[in-house]
Design a protein around this motif. Structure first.
Motif, short mmCIF file in Angstrom:
data_model
loop_
_atom_site.label_atom_id
_atom_site.label_comp_id
_atom_site.label_asym_id
_atom_site.label_seq_id
_atom_site.Cartn_x
_atom_site.Cartn_y
_atom_site.Cartn_z
N SER A 74 8.34 38.51 1.87
CA SER A 74 8.96 39.26 0.77
C SER A 74 8.05 39.46 -0.43
O SER A 74 8.19 40.42 -1.16
N THR A 75 7.14 38.52 -0.69
CA THR A 75 6.29 38.64 -1.87
C THR A 75 4.83 38.59 -1.47
O THR A 75 4.47 38.10 -0.40
N ASN A 76 3.98 39.09 -2.36
CA ASN A 76 2.54 39.08 -2.10
C ASN A 76 1.97 37.67 -2.11
O ASN A 76 0.91 37.43 -1.57
N GLU A 77 2.67 36.72 -2.75
CA GLU A 77 2.20 35.34 -2.82
C GLU A 77 2.45 34.58 -1.52
O GLU A 77 1.82 33.56 -1.27
N GLN A 78 3.39 35.05 -0.71
CA GLN A 78 3.71 34.36 0.53
C GLN A 78 2.66 34.64 1.60
O GLN A 78 1.94 35.64 1.54
N HIS A 97 3.84 43.09 4.08
CA HIS A 97 3.54 42.06 3.09
C HIS A 97 4.10 42.50 1.74
O HIS A 97 3.80 43.59 1.28
N GLY A 98 4.93 41.67 1.14
CA GLY A 98 5.47 41.99 -0.18
C GLY A 98 6.65 42.94 -0.14
O GLY A 98 6.93 43.62 -1.12
N THR A 122 10.86 43.24 0.90
CA THR A 122 12.06 42.49 1.27
C THR A 122 12.69 43.06 2.53
O THR A 122 12.44 44.21 2.89
#
Length: 191
Positions: A12-16, A39-40, A42
């Protein structure tokens, strides 16, 4: 002839990180060159290029592999649409290694149950997030987006603007903010 195995992963997020899902798909025998990712984005967003490519790569007799249903869809209508598309094209769905044949009545039932569970889980996450934000707001911890400049910096910005010696672009560069920030400050304070 057995069909191909196509994998899909999403965070869901770029940090994951997608590593765990990629490893899970590799363990389920999905070739690296047949793994499509988003990537990023939802699961509620249907405009996912990786999902679109994964679905386009599936042909009759193929199997779409995901590690968990919530990676594919976060709502019952969305899951149903994807499952319906797979069913029409005679594509199986493998969720964490358990293959579900959408043409089988039991398989269709399982799809619906799993989709409802994914939607319920998503609703719970949203409810907990809202609850956490209300608690934080009540404690004064949730203040929203903080201003880019302090009050004294804003006053200095306004005085430079009123002095007429600098353009809004120069002022923005001086304070290391976007011109839109300068315009917002001026709009709020300069008549």
């Amino acid at each position: 002839m057995a069909g191909h195995i196509i994998g899909y992963a999403r965070v869901s997020t770029n940090e994951q990180d997608l590593t765990a899902q990629r490893n899970g798909l590799a363990a389920l025998n999905v070739p690296e060159d047949r793994i499509y990712v988003d990537h990023g984005l939802t699961g509620t967003n249907r405009e996912r290029p990786g999902l679109r490519e994964a679905l386009a790569a599936c042909r009759a007799g193929d199997t779409l592999v995901i590690t968990k249903l919530d990676r594919l869809a976060r709502s019952l209508p969305d899951a149903r649409d994807i499952i319906e598309d797979l069913t029409k094209r005679n594509v199986k769905l493998s969720i964490g290694g358990s293959v579900h044949d959408p043409t089988d009545p039991v398989g269709r039932l399982l799809f619906n149950v799993l989709a409802m569970v994914a939607e319920f889980e998503s609703d719970l996450i949203r409810a907990r997030t809202r609850e956490g934000m209300q608690v934080a707001k009540a404690k004064g911890k949730l203040r929203g987006k903080q201003p880019k400049l302090t009050k004294s910096q804003e006053a200095h910005l306004i005085s430079l603007y009123k002095g007429g010696q600098h353009t809004t672009t120069e002022i923005a560069e001086l304070f290391k903010v976007a011109r839109s920030t300068v315009y917002r400050i001026l709009q709020r304070t300069v008549p």
